[in-house]
Write a protein that holds these residues in place. Structure first.
Motif, mmCIF file in Angstrom:
data_model
loop_
_atom_site.group_PDB
_atom_site.id
_atom_site.type_symbol
_atom_site.label_atom_id
_atom_site.label_comp_id
_atom_site.label_asym_id
_atom_site.label_seq_id
_atom_site.Cartn_x
_atom_site.Cartn_y
_atom_site.Cartn_z
ATOM 1 N N VAL A 44 117.912 -15.203 180.773
ATOM 2 C CA VAL A 44 116.986 -14.167 180.301
ATOM 3 C C VAL A 44 116.807 -14.271 178.797
ATOM 4 O O VAL A 44 115.691 -14.198 178.276
ATOM 5 C CB VAL A 44 117.481 -12.762 180.725
ATOM 6 C CG1 VAL A 44 116.690 -11.667 180.020
ATOM 7 C CG2 VAL A 44 117.389 -12.592 182.223
ATOM 8 N N PHE A 45 117.930 -14.459 178.056
ATOM 9 C CA PHE A 45 117.833 -14.603 176.596
ATOM 10 C C PHE A 45 117.028 -15.843 176.212
ATOM 11 O O PHE A 45 116.226 -15.811 175.284
ATOM 12 C CB PHE A 45 119.232 -14.677 175.967
ATOM 13 C CG PHE A 45 119.969 -13.374 175.977
ATOM 14 C CD1 PHE A 45 119.324 -12.172 175.793
ATOM 15 C CD2 PHE A 45 121.355 -13.354 176.162
ATOM 16 C CE1 PHE A 45 120.007 -10.969 175.806
ATOM 17 C CE2 PHE A 45 122.043 -12.162 176.176
ATOM 18 C CZ PHE A 45 121.378 -10.960 176.003
ATOM 19 N N ARG A 48 113.416 -15.175 176.910
ATOM 20 C CA ARG A 48 112.893 -14.246 175.896
ATOM 21 C C ARG A 48 112.703 -14.966 174.561
ATOM 22 O O ARG A 48 111.696 -14.775 173.879
ATOM 23 C CB ARG A 48 113.836 -13.074 175.750
ATOM 24 C CG ARG A 48 113.311 -12.067 174.808
ATOM 25 C CD ARG A 48 113.901 -10.749 175.105
ATOM 26 N NE ARG A 48 113.115 -9.759 174.403
ATOM 27 C CZ ARG A 48 112.850 -8.594 174.854
ATOM 28 N NH1 ARG A 48 113.276 -8.251 176.035
ATOM 29 N NH2 ARG A 48 112.160 -7.747 174.156
ATOM 30 N N ARG A 49 113.665 -15.810 174.148
ATOM 31 C CA ARG A 49 113.557 -16.565 172.903
ATOM 32 C C ARG A 49 112.368 -17.518 172.976
ATOM 33 O O ARG A 49 111.584 -17.630 172.027
ATOM 34 C CB ARG A 49 114.849 -17.326 172.640
ATOM 35 C CG ARG A 49 114.831 -18.016 171.274
ATOM 36 C CD ARG A 49 116.125 -18.723 170.938
ATOM 37 N NE ARG A 49 116.372 -19.795 171.881
ATOM 38 C CZ ARG A 49 117.489 -19.926 172.613
ATOM 39 N NH1 ARG A 49 118.460 -19.048 172.512
ATOM 40 N NH2 ARG A 49 117.630 -20.937 173.453
ATOM 41 N N ALA A 51 109.727 -17.170 174.849
ATOM 42 C CA ALA A 51 108.503 -16.355 174.824
ATOM 43 C C ALA A 51 108.187 -15.918 173.402
ATOM 44 O O ALA A 51 107.027 -15.961 172.963
ATOM 45 C CB ALA A 51 108.654 -15.148 175.741
ATOM 46 N N ILE A 52 109.223 -15.516 172.681
ATOM 47 C CA ILE A 52 109.002 -15.078 171.300
ATOM 48 C C ILE A 52 108.555 -16.259 170.448
ATOM 49 O O ILE A 52 107.589 -16.171 169.679
ATOM 50 C CB ILE A 52 110.276 -14.424 170.729
ATOM 51 C CG1 ILE A 52 110.499 -13.069 171.419
ATOM 52 C CG2 ILE A 52 110.156 -14.225 169.222
ATOM 53 C CD1 ILE A 52 111.825 -12.432 171.077
#
Length: 193
Positions: A44-45, A48-49, A51-52
């Motif tokens: 998930v991290f 998310r990273r 995606a960011i």
């Protein structure tokens, strides 16, 4: 002895069986956490990273595209302004050329009209002079015949007399017209004075 064993045991320390069961439970929870939960959190991290970072890269790419589009727009605007200035200058030059052509045509037309007017005026003047010459000649011959007392019926004599009279009139009008005063001269046909 039980009391002694109870007194010798530290009340703050839990019994050894509970510690072993707690350690085994903790190891199972840790195993489950590192085996299933931590990779899921890591996944998930990472997503998310990514995606960011992808969003930042997309934002930078969009910003670069916007900057390029702005530069292109500015270049097109400058080109349009330059083209508009050229069109305006060309229209101004064409307008000036048209004005000059119209002015030249008007001057030519004016000169043509003046020349035609002068020709008509000269023709009218000549016609009036010829008509007056004939009338004055007839009057002069008649008057000369009365003054002299003889008839000037002879055509050659009459024509010579009229021509001399008119030549003297032309000489008087040319000489006296310069100062605006005219003198009066009596003409007597048949005398050459």
């Amino acid at each position: 002895m039980r009391i002694l064993a109870a007194e010798s045991a530290n009340p703050l320390l839990p019994p050894l069986g509970e510690i072993i069961i707690g350690l085994i439970a903790f190891a199972v929870v840790l195993f489950v956490f590192f085996r299933f939960v931590a990779p899921r959190f890591e996944q998930v991290f990472r997503a998310r990273r990514e995606a960011i970072e992808g969003g930042m890269e997309r934002a930078e790419a969009m910003q670069a595209e916007a900057k390029a589009a702005l530069e292109q727009y500015r270049a097109q605007l400058a080109e349009a302004r330059t083209e508009a200035a050229q069109i305006r200058d060309q229209a101004r030059a064409e307008g000036q050329q048209i004005l000059e052509e119209l002015r030249a045509q008007a001057q030519e037309e004016s000169a043509r009209i003046v020349a035609r007017g002068e020709e008509q005026l000269a023709a009218n003047r000549q016609s009036v002079v010829n008509q007056l010459r004939g009338e004055i000649g007839a009057l002069a011959v008649d008057l000369a015949g009365r003054v002299v007392g003889e008839s000037l019926e002879d055509e050659a004599r009459r024509r010579g007399t009229v021509d001399r009279f008119l030549d003297q009139l032309d000489g008087m009008s040319a000489g006296g017209a310069s100062d605006g005063r005219t003198g009066s001269t009596v003409f007597v046909p048949g005398t050459d004075r």
